[in-house]
Design a protein around this motif. Sequence first.
Motif, PDB file in Angstrom:
ATOM      1  N   GLY A 233       4.854   1.174   0.292  1.00 24.41           N
ATOM      2  CA  GLY A 233       5.115  -0.267   0.384  1.00 24.41           C
ATOM      3  C   GLY A 233       6.486  -0.567   0.959  1.00 24.41           C
ATOM      4  O   GLY A 233       6.907   0.040   1.942  1.00 24.41           O
TER       5      GLY A 233
ATOM      6  N   VAL B 141      -4.386   5.742   2.906  1.00 23.84           N
ATOM      7  CA  VAL B 141      -4.901   5.174   4.159  1.00 23.84           C
ATOM      8  C   VAL B 141      -4.019   5.590   5.328  1.00 23.84           C
ATOM      9  O   VAL B 141      -2.802   5.413   5.272  1.00 23.84           O
ATOM     10  CB  VAL B 141      -4.922   3.624   4.117  1.00 23.84           C
ATOM     11  CG1 VAL B 141      -5.672   3.060   5.326  1.00 23.84           C
ATOM     12  CG2 VAL B 141      -5.551   3.118   2.838  1.00 23.84           C
ATOM     13  N   LEU B 142      -4.598   6.132   6.361  1.00 19.36           N
ATOM     14  CA  LEU B 142      -3.875   6.425   7.603  1.00 19.36           C
ATOM     15  C   LEU B 142      -4.641   5.811   8.767  1.00 19.36           C
ATOM     16  O   LEU B 142      -5.840   6.059   8.918  1.00 19.36           O
ATOM     17  CB  LEU B 142      -3.738   7.939   7.817  1.00 19.36           C
ATOM     18  CG  LEU B 142      -2.669   8.644   6.974  1.00 19.36           C
ATOM     19  CD1 LEU B 142      -2.758  10.151   7.167  1.00 19.36           C
ATOM     20  CD2 LEU B 142      -1.263   8.156   7.316  1.00 19.36           C
TER      21      LEU B 142
ATOM     22  N   ILE C  64       0.871  -1.175   0.000  1.00 16.13           N
ATOM     23  CA  ILE C  64       0.000   0.000   0.000  1.00 16.13           C
ATOM     24  C   ILE C  64       0.907   1.224   0.000  1.00 16.13           C
ATOM     25  O   ILE C  64       1.845   1.302   0.804  1.00 16.13           O
ATOM     26  CB  ILE C  64      -0.881   0.040   1.271  1.00 16.13           C
ATOM     27  CG1 ILE C  64      -1.630  -1.279   1.492  1.00 16.13           C
ATOM     28  CG2 ILE C  64      -1.840   1.221   1.228  1.00 16.13           C
ATOM     29  CD1 ILE C  64      -2.765  -1.571   0.558  1.00 16.13           C
TER      30      ILE C  64
ATOM     31  N   HIS D  35       8.607  10.350   4.753  1.00 17.00           N
ATOM     32  CA  HIS D  35       7.441   9.481   4.542  1.00 17.00           C
ATOM     33  C   HIS D  35       6.090  10.136   4.873  1.00 17.00           C
ATOM     34  O   HIS D  35       5.136  10.047   4.096  1.00 17.00           O
ATOM     35  CB  HIS D  35       7.584   8.187   5.353  1.00 17.00           C
ATOM     36  CG  HIS D  35       6.425   7.265   5.148  1.00 17.00           C
ATOM     37  ND1 HIS D  35       6.365   6.362   4.115  1.00 17.00           N
ATOM     38  CD2 HIS D  35       5.243   7.133   5.811  1.00 17.00           C
ATOM     39  CE1 HIS D  35       5.211   5.710   4.155  1.00 17.00           C
ATOM     40  NE2 HIS D  35       4.516   6.150   5.172  1.00 17.00           N
ATOM     41  N   GLY D  36       5.994  10.759   6.031  1.00 14.99           N
ATOM     42  CA  GLY D  36       4.694  11.298   6.457  1.00 14.99           C
ATOM     43  C   GLY D  36       4.209  12.386   5.509  1.00 14.99           C
ATOM     44  O   GLY D  36       4.836  13.432   5.382  1.00 14.99           O
ATOM     45  N   ASP D  37       3.093  12.167   4.885  1.00 15.91           N
ATOM     46  CA  ASP D  37       2.593  13.099   3.867  1.00 15.91           C
ATOM     47  C   ASP D  37       2.086  14.390   4.517  1.00 15.91           C
ATOM     48  O   ASP D  37       1.170  14.369   5.342  1.00 15.91           O
ATOM     49  CB  ASP D  37       1.456  12.430   3.084  1.00 15.91           C
ATOM     50  CG  ASP D  37       1.880  11.116   2.454  1.00 15.91           C
ATOM     51  OD1 ASP D  37       2.869  11.100   1.697  1.00 15.91           O
ATOM     52  OD2 ASP D  37       1.225  10.091   2.728  1.00 15.91           O
TER      53      ASP D  37
ATOM     54  N   LYS E  79       3.236  -1.459   5.731  1.00 13.30           N
ATOM     55  CA  LYS E  79       2.872  -0.981   4.385  1.00 13.30           C
ATOM     56  C   LYS E  79       3.019  -2.052   3.311  1.00 13.30           C
ATOM     57  O   LYS E  79       2.691  -1.794   2.138  1.00 13.30           O
ATOM     58  CB  LYS E  79       3.746   0.220   3.995  1.00 13.30           C
ATOM     59  CG  LYS E  79       3.648   1.434   4.901  1.00 13.30           C
ATOM     60  CD  LYS E  79       2.249   2.001   5.048  1.00 13.30           C
ATOM     61  CE  LYS E  79       1.721   2.694   3.817  1.00 13.30           C
ATOM     62  NZ  LYS E  79       0.333   3.222   4.074  1.00 13.30           N
TER      63      LYS E  79
ATOM     64  N   LYS F 277       6.918  19.392  10.584  1.00 11.35           N
ATOM     65  CA  LYS F 277       6.271  19.115   9.301  1.00 11.35           C
ATOM     66  C   LYS F 277       5.041  20.023   9.136  1.00 11.35           C
ATOM     67  O   LYS F 277       4.423  20.431  10.114  1.00 11.35           O
ATOM     68  CB  LYS F 277       5.827  17.644   9.227  1.00 11.35           C
ATOM     69  CG  LYS F 277       6.997  16.660   9.351  1.00 11.35           C
ATOM     70  CD  LYS F 277       6.712  15.329   8.660  1.00 11.35           C
ATOM     71  CE  LYS F 277       6.893  15.420   7.166  1.00 11.35           C
ATOM     72  NZ  LYS F 277       7.005  14.089   6.509  1.00 11.35           N
TER      73      LYS F 277
ATOM     74  N   ASN G  51       2.616   8.831   0.145  1.00 11.86           N
ATOM     75  CA  ASN G  51       3.325   7.647   0.637  1.00 11.86           C
ATOM     76  C   ASN G  51       2.384   6.716   1.383  1.00 11.86           C
ATOM     77  O   ASN G  51       2.624   5.523   1.470  1.00 11.86           O
ATOM     78  CB  ASN G  51       4.463   8.071   1.573  1.00 11.86           C
ATOM     79  CG  ASN G  51       5.634   8.629   0.801  1.00 11.86           C
ATOM     80  OD1 ASN G  51       6.195   7.963  -0.069  1.00 11.86           O
ATOM     81  ND2 ASN G  51       6.001   9.874   1.085  1.00 11.86           N
ATOM     82  N   ALA G  52       1.339   7.305   1.945  1.00 13.27           N
ATOM     83  CA  ALA G  52       0.380   6.500   2.707  1.00 13.27           C
ATOM     84  C   ALA G  52      -0.441   5.600   1.792  1.00 13.27           C
ATOM     85  O   ALA G  52      -1.011   4.611   2.247  1.00 13.27           O
ATOM     86  CB  ALA G  52      -0.550   7.405   3.500  1.00 13.27           C
ATOM     87  N   GLY G  53      -0.549   5.967   0.526  1.00 14.72           N
ATOM     88  CA  GLY G  53      -1.389   5.178  -0.379  1.00 14.72           C
ATOM     89  C   GLY G  53      -2.865   5.352  -0.104  1.00 14.72           C
ATOM     90  O   GLY G  53      -3.684   4.507  -0.446  1.00 14.72           O
TER      91      GLY G  53
END
Lengths: 361, 361, 361, 361
Positions: free
Chosen positions: A247, A279-280, A244, A258-260, B240, B305, A275-277
């Motif tokens: 990945g 989903v959080l 996801i 990484h953290g959007d 992930k 961030k 990066n989360a695709g």
Amino acid sequence: MSGNTFGNLFAVTNFGESHGPAIGCVIDGCPPGMALCEADIQGDLDRRRPGTSKYVTQRNEPDQVQILSGVYEGKTTGTPIALLIYNTDQRSKDYGNILQSFRPGHADFTYFNKYGLRDPRGGGRSSARLTAPMVAAGAVAKKWLFEKYGTTFKGCMTQLGDVHIPFESWEHVSANPFYAPAADVSALEALMDGLRKAGDSCGARLRVVASRMPVGLGQPLFDKLDADIAYAMMGVNAVKGVEIGAGFAAVAQRGTTHGDEIEMKDGKPHFKTNNAGGVLGGISTGQDLEVSVAIKPTSSILSPKQSIDTQGNAVEVVTKGRHDPCVGIRATPILEAMLALVVMEHALQHRAQCGEAVGKQ
Amino acid sequence: MSGNTFGNLFAVTNFGESHGPAIGCVIDGCPPGMALCEADIQGDLDRRRPGTSKYVTQRNEPDQVQILSGVYEGKTTGTPIALLIYNTDQRSKDYGNILQSFRPGHADFTYFNKYGLRDPRGGGRSSARLTAPMVAAGAVAKKWLFEKYGTTFKGCMTQLGDVHIPFESWEHVSANPFYAPAADVSALEALMDGLRKAGDSCGARLRVVASRMPVGLGQPLFDKLDADIAYAMMGVNAVKGVEIGAGFAAVAQRGTTHGDEIEMKDGKPHFKTNNAGGVLGGISTGQDLEVSVAIKPTSSILSPKQSIDTQGNAVEVVTKGRHDPCVGIRATPILEAMLALVVMEHALQHRAQCGEAVGKQ
Amino acid sequence: MSGNTFGNLFAVTNFGESHGPAIGCVIDGCPPGMALCEADIQGDLDRRRPGTSKYVTQRNEPDQVQILSGVYEGKTTGTPIALLIYNTDQRSKDYGNILQSFRPGHADFTYFNKYGLRDPRGGGRSSARLTAPMVAAGAVAKKWLFEKYGTTFKGCMTQLGDVHIPFESWEHVSANPFYAPAADVSALEALMDGLRKAGDSCGARLRVVASRMPVGLGQPLFDKLDADIAYAMMGVNAVKGVEIGAGFAAVAQRGTTHGDEIEMKDGKPHFKTNNAGGVLGGISTGQDLEVSVAIKPTSSILSPKQSIDTQGNAVEVVTKGRHDPCVGIRATPILEAMLALVVMEHALQHRAQCGEAVGKQ
Amino acid sequence: MSGNTFGNLFAVTNFGESHGPAIGCVIDGCPPGMALCEADIQGDLDRRRPGTSKYVTQRNEPDQVQILSGVYEGKTTGTPIALLIYNTDQRSKDYGNILQSFRPGHADFTYFNKYGLRDPRGGGRSSARLTAPMVAAGAVAKKWLFEKYGTTFKGCMTQLGDVHIPFESWEHVSANPFYAPAADVSALEALMDGLRKAGDSCGARLRVVASRMPVGLGQPLFDKLDADIAYAMMGVNAVKGVEIGAGFAAVAQRGTTHGDEIEMKDGKPHFKTNNAGGVLGGISTGQDLEVSVAIKPTSSILSPKQSIDTQGNAVEVVTKGRHDPCVGIRATPILEAMLALVVMEHALQHRAQCGEAVGKQ
């Protein structure tokens, strides 16, 4: 419980075997009042159908779907929608020589040991043919999700064997038999031709995406949206890996990357990256759902492999018959359907607990 | 349905929040007559516990488990086993500054949008702290599976950030704080120290294995053993990606290589390789279950961030508090527990349909 | 699956034994944003509590409920609500003499044969004490249903032993210890006093009603609203019969009488009678749900009965201890709670499939 | 969840409408290796079939069942068994005049209000015709239970309208069209003839029994064996009441009478009476399961009744067409099938948790 029903609120019960009289499914829980006819379903079935190019099995199945129930005067009634597809091309003789042997990479060994007997004709229940009813059910889910939220589903191949496929445009996908998002598929054709001559096969990597997702679908702990996606994808024949968003690449990423990050854009929350695709914490963010899937090489190959038979004697297995040299080629509509079924299930779950409102903001 | 119960026949219902009075779970369906006491569970909880090395959060939680029901005179009675863990170290003040903001990479945004409100203290329900009850439930499953089939579960770290960890021996795993199967973990220590100074974090790749598996566990279509493993793993916080057996490497493999050949050895079927990862057609082969998992970098980092608050104002988020620089470090016992829960569920499912006999051969 | 979770979308998982440290439940799926505190639940628990009159068991349990999770700043968060009630009055010695014998009318024989062992203290898991967590969960359901639809639940006793109780007014119900809807309960008191002297017990018939029901709740085939009510009621300890609407009286009715005629009244559909009991084809009509329940005589009596012990020896069983001479006396709040849980489940199921709108007309 | 699947481990998903192209079901979870063919199922279907006597509907349906999947070379494979029955006699014109009206006692009003639309042809989904697939599924369950435990199922009518039917012998049941256990059914014939002339209908009381039951089937709290029986029975069309064992008669019984005493007989535990109806604490005792069911009078009658149409206009409804003057007459095989499905489900549930052993003693 015995694993032939997918979903709880939009529950699809699948039945049939590759060479039995018919395959099909029963969809329970479809919202009432939606216009539905066979033509709404047939399109996706035709995309999955065998025999459409020289790179897929030449089994000739029209896969014509019939709606047996749940629709009255062209509208869903809220009661079970039974979909039936008759098997018309069942050349059982093709499989005669492997009835007592366990083909490497196939489910022969495990079915025999689990159940004490198995239907060997065309793989019986373990055949990828059983994905056809899921594609049909997925088409119903897609229609409802599009009419309700505008959500759409699409997929493509991103790697065939060791050939990486550059993403050029979604428009190319329907223009070649590989679902490749690139204009030039000559390298893929060459790979396929080589494999066929060598009596070999290869794997594929596919990407599947849901766009215009509602915010807030999913559950916090176990039935996370991404967990259910992983379950759905890994359940498709030959899938060995699911990602996801970032990945496995997330392993080497730093938290600073990484953290959007979130900003406001056109008066609405907007994520700068994905990066989360999508989903959080197991719940949809409203971004695209981004899923990537690894498909193993076709196990049915002409090259001989060592195995045993049901009596424990050593045997050499060669799988004749009409097989896809890469089962990933026809898998894109299947993965789209499975993703749609997961989103549909979660749309109804969300509505049950939280009502019609989707997204506070 | 709302996603807080894992499994059907060995059903674990999880409750609690990071900073509420207590967390815990109820196990329904445990076979009767098994010896069980708190000590059988505490060992795995201690392996997952925070505060055990300088590389993990310094939150100080004894995580002492209490059995509230389901055990009489030291034996399981077949009725629900309630497990309770009181939260003792709940410094809510640490989180005060982020109550109204959505931390990038966290579930803040999605919970708020799904439910219209959220418990922000320590991540509330989305905290990895809720994996503790699963580790406890997993310990019960591990005990039964070991006594019944001899099945064992182990895991290790195979990559930390961009550092690949060579597999030397399972014996090293318990000798270092990273669960690394290597004697020398200085490179991992250096990476962690650097990240801590930089206020950053990284991801990890873990491997988890079940050995001495019964043959024949799993279901043919949707509740495939590997599909349920993918569901279980992807449902763990920060995961992930999930692979079974060859995983994404299967894409570039050829069919001549991938399909594991079978031979007789010591009078029993034996697979020469394990690209399948112990599952064919969704059913266990008796080989080791081989699972690999990608864990994203910790989202709680000291580096600022960009984000928004609940009113849509732009904010800068810095997550103070006591966080793991890599959440993957403590994840091994969690993944083992989840794998054990999946195998336990399927052991009971198999017994329901097919009886006590496991494996025809 | 092992029968300790009630409902799917509003799922209540019950745990504990009569003489263990604690009993309780976990409610999963409660809609978020509802105000909730212990006081909202305690009222119904106090109505069910033992020791409140001389006609019920003198066991002294305060049954003080604690909310362990799922509520933040006085509102439900949508995550699991764990409710805990400590057992404080566990005089195990009362039961010492029946540990190895099977009391007639009790679950001793069946538990022992099912599980191979049993917790005999106070009936263990089969004790009616386990209805307390259901009353607590029912209070949560009642609150939501009242706030959402105005739905209310009430019940009364209509027969005690062979004494039929005339229905005079709902107002009398809370004014006597029998939940009798009559002003004069002297005949009931006399019956109870006689039974106590004789070391005997009797059964009861109760009626439970839901008013201001939404139209359209229920499912067409198996999870009919009335089927789920029957399941809920028959699952309460000591219940041997369930009726909806006309119930067994419908056998001797004629079709010309039974089918409730419909007319328009104040601009809305109105049924002239309620033989249906508020359900047609498994779906609520909007009329009152009318349920009647038969409760068997208490099995724990001072009069000796013949039985066997675990070794198959003939024994005479006398059940000392503190028992209700009629378990039906305290059952009214339990049946109300179970009915509320059924309606709650169906309210969420309906919303999942059909959306917020309730009733076309 | 939407109520069209019965059971979890032996899960029967039902689909179809009275006047659609076909009805049927999918059985998931059937143990593998059992001999099964259409003839094993057809017998019970023929017992339920319309048109077999002048006292039941003259609709002419052969109800020929087809096995579409799950059986290979005459044996169940453990995969889904799809059963299909084509509708052949669908005279939709019979129902033309009631398309917009709500027939009293029918599900017209509730379906319309729940779903916003309904299939009115022959009652659509709410037709008792949908019990045919359950009879078929029940035949599969009966076969397995008989082969495994010797369990058998039988039923009879005990009351028709206000005529009580004395129990003389099970042998009479198949010798008359009423399933009456008496030699002389002239009073029943007279009642039916009178009702037909009067354009009226009546109810019935049926008894259904399972013999040679395994000890220990059932669950302790919610999925009690008797709770699931109540759910199954109340879910059958037109059922308004369910009793287990002494049922409502237990209300007036004394504890000294009700609790069934136990003795040893032929070396095995033996209950002197069966007020319990074969269930204690939700778990089977090994005695006969004794169930009694109230069925309401047929709602489709020739006598006019007041109602409204979908626009709220007052209408007078007369239901022409081919209807059973007492739907209870054909209900015996249906109730047997539902009881068999409940026992089957619990047999598999028990095996899952407790293994093959049934009964400690």
